[in-house]
Design a protein around this motif. Structure first.
Motif, PDB file in Angstrom:
ATOM      1  N   UNK A   1       0.826  -1.210   0.000  1.00 41.50           N
ATOM      2  CA  UNK A   1       0.000   0.000   0.000  1.00 41.50           C
ATOM      3  C   UNK A   1       0.862   1.262   0.000  1.00 41.50           C
ATOM      4  N   UNK A   2       2.169   1.068  -0.159  1.00 46.78           N
ATOM      5  CA  UNK A   2       3.091   2.199  -0.199  1.00 46.78           C
ATOM      6  C   UNK A   2       3.339   2.636  -1.648  1.00 46.78           C
ATOM      7  N   UNK A   3       3.885   3.827  -1.823  1.00 51.04           N
ATOM      8  CA  UNK A   3       4.289   4.300  -3.151  1.00 51.04           C
ATOM      9  C   UNK A   3       5.646   3.678  -3.495  1.00 51.04           C
ATOM     10  N   UNK A   4       5.596   2.424  -3.902  1.00 47.14           N
ATOM     11  CA  UNK A   4       6.830   1.664  -4.118  1.00 47.14           C
ATOM     12  C   UNK A   4       7.242   1.574  -5.577  1.00 47.14           C
ATOM     13  N   UNK A   5       6.373   2.001  -6.501  1.00 48.26           N
ATOM     14  CA  UNK A   5       6.690   1.894  -7.926  1.00 48.26           C
ATOM     15  C   UNK A   5       6.529   3.253  -8.601  1.00 48.26           C
TER      16      UNK A   5
END
Length: 511
Positions: free
Chosen positions: A483-487
């Motif tokens: 649910x994180x801004x990982x991409x």
């Protein structure tokens, strides 16, 4: 902070070993050509290539049975066809994308598979690769870099980190996963939400999917798409995929289908580099037989607990809780739900026990470094009562030690193993040392009472699993999407779910 740890994404190595140990035993009856062909596929190298440290010394249980520990190494080598699959074709190095320590209990009632994050910083052994001639001194470094000096250096590094004896290794590369997943007809996985990892290129809608070929490779290499998007979060997907592959092989009848069996066995053995103790089909059959004794409900997957590296936000170090996990595995304590072993001592075990009683005529020095007055003399008396008529108390003083150890000089490892067996000291506490002339029992703070080394309690075993993301191979679970801004998609940081919604022109991986 935790979403920028490099560009490589491991996990596929466990699928290959899991498949091999489930099916290799069934291939022996396929004819001489089949047998010889598979045997010729297997590459091997030395188990240990350290110039310091060791791979450990294994200890039998009270019935003369031995646990088995196999280090599964997934290499990120870009050589040959792996260049196209892994990218970065100009990279000629080889690090360990995956390091999974698989422990099969001595009574064959349970298996524990512990992932060690490749970004772990730790003290590293000195090594020399006999194949390439490359060498390195002992140092502090990243655990996955040991593979640059051969798989035997990875064995040395993992043993030094965990204290767990390593009996074998199995190293695999990218291409084997593609071939094997195709041969089995795919593996069913589940994701908790829509996911698009723009780095591994995995794109799946929420729910269940059957993956094979490059889609399978994308899934097990994904790190930005799952959990917290880091090297730690991706173990959710790794463990789920291996669990699913084990269930798939057992449920789909692959072992009974000659065509499927040949394809999978050929792919599996072609992908393997093993130690010299596993360098033939008969040896792999023996290992497979031991693995097959354990049901899926008794296979527990865990991940070594970590903390942030104080010197590098993109790396981790072992957390204090990891020591409990290491000790539980080293002491052959089950991390699965309680189950009583029904096996009985074999004739060989009975003979071994008799030999143990007869083999106590050697010098043992007992040293107290645990801070508890009288412990050295008390255990010396215990040993003398057991037949160790040359056991003596070391009255010298020294610094306190947290862990007990059995030290032994060159040529006396058998004596050290004998002493450890009689006192229930786990093999992980045996140490070869140039500082002693005789086998020496150093009593640490972890052994304050009792005539034998204390075993882990049920409560301690539960504590060992704290924050280790434990799961079993029996139960199918959906992998949690990050649910994180990982991409990033079109240069914009976002969650994998948002990237899935935005990438309407990108086909899903299973299409």
């Amino acid at each position: 902070m935790r979403h920028s740890r490099g560009r490589r994404y491991g996990g596929w190595g466990k699928y290959v070993l899991g498949t091999v140990v489930l099916l290799v035993a069934s291939t022996a009856g396929g004819g001489a050509y089949f047998y010889q062909h598979l045997n010729g596929n297997i590459a091997s190298s030395a188990l240990f290539s350290g110039t310091t440290g060791s791979a450990g010394v294994q200890k039998a249980d009270d019935q003369g049975r031995f646990p088995i520990n196999v280090l599964v190494i997934g290499t990120d080598s870009r050589q040959g066809e792996n260049c196209k699959l892994g990218g970065a074709c100009g990279d000629t190095g080889s690090n360990a994308d995956v390091e999974l320590l698989v422990h099969v209990s001595a009574d064959r009632t349970n298996i524990t598979a512990m992932s060690i994050p490749r970004d772990t910083m730790t003290d590293m052994p000195g090594c020399e690769d006999s194949t390439t001639g490359r060498s390195v001194a002992a140092r502090f470094g990243q655990i996955n870099s040991a593979l640059a000096y051969g798989p035997g250096c990875s064995v040395a590094a993992i043993h030094q980190l965990t204290g767990i004896t390593i009996d074998h290794f199995a190293m695999v590369d990218f291409s084997g996963v593609i071939k094997m997943s195709d041969a089995t007809g795919g593996v069913q996985v589940c994701v908790s939400g829509d996911v698009y990892d723009t780095y591994s290129h995995l794109k799946l809608s929420k729910g269940k999917h059957t993956l094979k070929g490059e889609a399978a490779l994308q899934f097990v290499r994904t790190r930005h798409g799952f959990g917290d998007g880091s090297d730690l979060g991706r173990t959710y997907g790794q463990h789920a995929f291996l669990s699913a592959s084990i269930r798939s092989l057992k449920d789909k009848g692959t072992l009974l289908n000659p065509t499927k069996l040949y394809g999978v066995a050929n792919a599996a053995t072609s992908a393997l580099t093993v130690d010299e103790g596993l360098d033939s089909i008969p040896k792999l059959i023996d290992l497979a037989t031991e693995f097959n004794k354990v049901g899926t409900d008794r296979i527990t997957f865990t991940t070594m607990q970590t903390a942030a590296d104080p010197d590098n936000a993109n790396r981790v170090v072992p957390a204090a809780a990891a020591q409990k996990l290491f000790a539980t595995i080293a002491e052959d304590q089950s991390l699965s739900k309680a189950k009583t072993a029904t096996s009985t001592p074999t004739a060989a075990a009975t003979t071994a026990a008799v030999e143990q009683v007869a083999g106590t005529s050697f010098t043992v020095e007992v040293s107290n470094r645990g801070g508890q007055d009288g412990r050295a003399s008390a255990l010396t008396k215990v040993l003398q009562q057991q037949g160790y008529d040359q056991a003596v108390t070391d009255s010298s003083s020294g610094d306190l030690q947290s862990r007990t150890a059995v030290l032994y000089p060159k040529g006396k490892v058998d004596q050290a193993q004998q002493l450890a067996a009689d006192l229930d000291v786990p093999s992980s506490l045996l140490r070869k040392s140039t500082d002693v002339d005789e086998v020496t029992l150093v009593i640490g703070q972890d052994w304050s009472t009792g005539d034998t080394y204390p075993k882990s309690t049920t409560k301690q075993r539960k504590e060992a699993l704290t924050d280790s993301h434990a799961s079993t191979a029996k139960k199918a679970e959906c992998v949690p999407v990050s649910t994180y801004n990982t991409v990033k998609y079109n240069g914009v940081s976002m969650t994998p779910g948002q990237a899935y919604a935005a990438a309407t022109s990108k086909k899903d991986s299973d299409e």
